[in-house]
Design a protein around this motif. Sequence first.
Motif, PDB file in Angstrom:
ATOM      1  N   PRO A  84       0.906  -0.877   0.123  1.00 15.95           N
ATOM      2  CA  PRO A  84      -0.150   0.104   0.004  1.00 15.95           C
ATOM      3  C   PRO A  84       0.829   1.278  -0.122  1.00 15.95           C
ATOM      4  O   PRO A  84       2.090   1.100  -0.169  1.00 15.95           O
ATOM      5  CB  PRO A  84      -0.744  -0.135   1.297  1.00 15.95           C
ATOM      6  CG  PRO A  84       0.048  -0.780   2.168  1.00 15.95           C
ATOM      7  CD  PRO A  84       0.780  -1.701   1.328  1.00 15.95           C
ATOM      8  N   ARG A  85       0.094   2.477   0.193  1.00 16.86           N
ATOM      9  CA  ARG A  85       1.161   3.616   0.108  1.00 16.86           C
ATOM     10  C   ARG A  85       1.763   3.638   1.421  1.00 16.86           C
ATOM     11  O   ARG A  85       1.697   3.051   2.364  1.00 16.86           O
ATOM     12  CB  ARG A  85       0.012   4.720   0.286  1.00 16.86           C
ATOM     13  CG  ARG A  85      -0.797   5.172  -0.744  1.00 16.86           C
ATOM     14  CD  ARG A  85      -2.031   6.245  -0.701  1.00 16.86           C
ATOM     15  NE  ARG A  85      -2.660   6.307  -1.849  1.00 16.86           N
ATOM     16  CZ  ARG A  85      -2.488   7.005  -2.763  1.00 16.86           C
ATOM     17  NH1 ARG A  85      -1.213   7.731  -2.829  1.00 16.86           N
ATOM     18  NH2 ARG A  85      -3.479   7.140  -3.938  1.00 16.86           N
ATOM     19  N   PRO A  86       3.063   4.242   1.437  1.00 20.02           N
ATOM     20  CA  PRO A  86       4.015   4.063   2.385  1.00 20.02           C
ATOM     21  C   PRO A  86       3.335   4.326   3.704  1.00 20.02           C
ATOM     22  O   PRO A  86       3.651   3.810   4.899  1.00 20.02           O
ATOM     23  CB  PRO A  86       5.092   4.820   2.104  1.00 20.02           C
ATOM     24  CG  PRO A  86       5.119   5.015   0.731  1.00 20.02           C
ATOM     25  CD  PRO A  86       3.677   4.914  -0.015  1.00 20.02           C
ATOM     26  N   ARG A  87       2.566   5.356   3.910  1.00 15.10           N
ATOM     27  CA  ARG A  87       2.061   5.824   5.070  1.00 15.10           C
ATOM     28  C   ARG A  87       1.344   4.880   5.599  1.00 15.10           C
ATOM     29  O   ARG A  87       0.730   5.078   7.067  1.00 15.10           O
ATOM     30  CB  ARG A  87       1.471   7.295   5.116  1.00 15.10           C
ATOM     31  CG  ARG A  87       0.183   7.443   4.343  1.00 15.10           C
ATOM     32  CD  ARG A  87      -0.449   8.719   4.471  1.00 15.10           C
ATOM     33  NE  ARG A  87      -1.673   8.832   3.802  1.00 15.10           N
ATOM     34  CZ  ARG A  87      -1.699   9.355   2.819  1.00 15.10           C
ATOM     35  NH1 ARG A  87      -0.568   9.686   1.827  1.00 15.10           N
ATOM     36  NH2 ARG A  87      -2.891   9.388   1.986  1.00 15.10           N
ATOM     37  N   THR A 119      10.784   3.944   0.223  1.00 13.29           N
ATOM     38  CA  THR A 119      10.608   4.798   1.325  1.00 13.29           C
ATOM     39  C   THR A 119      11.293   3.867   2.700  1.00 13.29           C
ATOM     40  O   THR A 119      11.386   2.837   2.820  1.00 13.29           O
ATOM     41  CB  THR A 119       9.332   4.877   1.600  1.00 13.29           C
ATOM     42  OG1 THR A 119       8.412   3.821   1.936  1.00 13.29           O
ATOM     43  CG2 THR A 119       8.473   5.432   0.135  1.00 13.29           C
ATOM     44  N   ASP A 120      11.417   5.089   3.607  1.00 13.48           N
ATOM     45  CA  ASP A 120      11.878   4.395   5.032  1.00 13.48           C
ATOM     46  C   ASP A 120      10.973   3.711   5.659  1.00 13.48           C
ATOM     47  O   ASP A 120      11.243   2.773   6.823  1.00 13.48           O
ATOM     48  CB  ASP A 120      12.237   5.832   5.836  1.00 13.48           C
ATOM     49  CG  ASP A 120      12.894   5.265   6.998  1.00 13.48           C
ATOM     50  OD1 ASP A 120      13.903   4.645   7.228  1.00 13.48           O
ATOM     51  OD2 ASP A 120      12.305   5.802   8.100  1.00 13.48           O
ATOM     52  N   SER A 123      11.755   0.085   6.165  1.00 11.38           N
ATOM     53  CA  SER A 123      13.049  -0.299   6.966  1.00 11.38           C
ATOM     54  C   SER A 123      12.586  -1.321   8.128  1.00 11.38           C
ATOM     55  O   SER A 123      11.707  -1.267   8.478  1.00 11.38           O
ATOM     56  CB  SER A 123      13.615   1.043   7.558  1.00 11.38           C
ATOM     57  OG  SER A 123      12.765   1.633   8.475  1.00 11.38           O
ATOM     58  N   ALA A 124      13.844  -2.053   8.360  1.00 15.24           N
ATOM     59  CA  ALA A 124      13.613  -2.933   9.549  1.00 15.24           C
ATOM     60  C   ALA A 124      13.091  -2.369  10.523  1.00 15.24           C
ATOM     61  O   ALA A 124      12.307  -2.870  11.506  1.00 15.24           O
ATOM     62  CB  ALA A 124      15.013  -3.541   9.552  1.00 15.24           C
ATOM     63  N   ASN A 125      13.810  -1.147  10.990  1.00 23.85           N
ATOM     64  CA  ASN A 125      13.328  -0.665  12.108  1.00 23.85           C
ATOM     65  C   ASN A 125      11.888  -0.183  12.325  1.00 23.85           C
ATOM     66  O   ASN A 125      11.406  -0.302  13.456  1.00 23.85           O
ATOM     67  CB  ASN A 125      14.196   0.433  12.493  1.00 23.85           C
ATOM     68  CG  ASN A 125      15.712   0.196  13.085  1.00 23.85           C
ATOM     69  OD1 ASN A 125      15.891  -0.945  13.515  1.00 23.85           O
ATOM     70  ND2 ASN A 125      16.546   1.140  12.895  1.00 23.85           N
ATOM     71  N   ARG A 126      11.383   0.380  11.023  1.00 29.97           N
ATOM     72  CA  ARG A 126      10.078   0.837  11.219  1.00 29.97           C
ATOM     73  C   ARG A 126       9.061  -0.331  11.221  1.00 29.97           C
ATOM     74  O   ARG A 126       7.968  -0.296  11.746  1.00 29.97           O
ATOM     75  CB  ARG A 126       9.729   1.886   9.882  1.00 29.97           C
ATOM     76  CG  ARG A 126      10.535   2.943   9.931  1.00 29.97           C
ATOM     77  CD  ARG A 126      10.081   4.127  10.814  1.00 29.97           C
ATOM     78  NE  ARG A 126       8.787   4.600  10.413  1.00 29.97           N
ATOM     79  CZ  ARG A 126       8.605   5.642   9.799  1.00 29.97           C
ATOM     80  NH1 ARG A 126       9.921   6.422   9.200  1.00 29.97           N
ATOM     81  NH2 ARG A 126       7.594   6.035   9.389  1.00 29.97           N
TER      82      ARG A 126
END
Length: 242
Positions: A84-87, A119-120, A123-126
């Motif tokens: 989906p969209r990043p957010r 996009t971030d 990322s593994a952390n997010r």
Amino acid sequence: MNLLLFERSECHVPGQVQLTDRRFDHLKNVLKVRAGETLRVGEVDGEMGDAVVVAIDEESVRLRYRLSEQPPKPLSLTLIIGLPRPRSVPRVLRIATMLGIKRIIFVHAYRVEKPYWSTDHLSANRVRSACLSGLEQAMDTCIPVVSFRRRLKPFVEDEMLQEIQGKRALLAHPYADNVCPVELREPIVLAVGPEGGWIDDEVMMFEKQGFESVRLSSRILALETALPALCAKMCSFTVPPS
């Protein structure tokens, strides 16, 4: 935060953990805990139990815990989902984790914008942070396995038969002839399209590998609404998974 989670590596003294990060802020400023109070806690990918607040000041909180309870049973469902969209990714991860889904595979699709992949939010952390948030809400300790497939066709044609072996494979598609089944007592692989849905070629590709296309209703639902609705209808939350 219904369950305070910690890592085993944070416990420098057996049976105790000291926190100084967002969890400390939440305990002090939101829950306003005091020394002597009891909290529900869990070790990430481990057991759950109770902890007593030994000390709390302006810099940290120290807890003494005892773990003896197993986390809740996982949902017997593997989720394949068009990116989906990043957010929206953290929200989808949180929802899926709260539902008890332990295997989540994000895939590319025709209606997925290619810049989404850089996009971030991926990322593994997010990803881990979003999953932990879902676990804290649902009072669970087991983090889902989250993976990404940037090429849909090789994934479906080369990996899917093994992925769905011994499971009921369902593709959510609002224009399908068949309605969504109810309270299945078998393991499920559920494929949910991205915003905008699957295109016809993608539907046929999944069906060729053994997926059944099913619709939830005549309404076109947003992803974050469709996912819990599909799981609630398909899965039996009162029957332990096999």
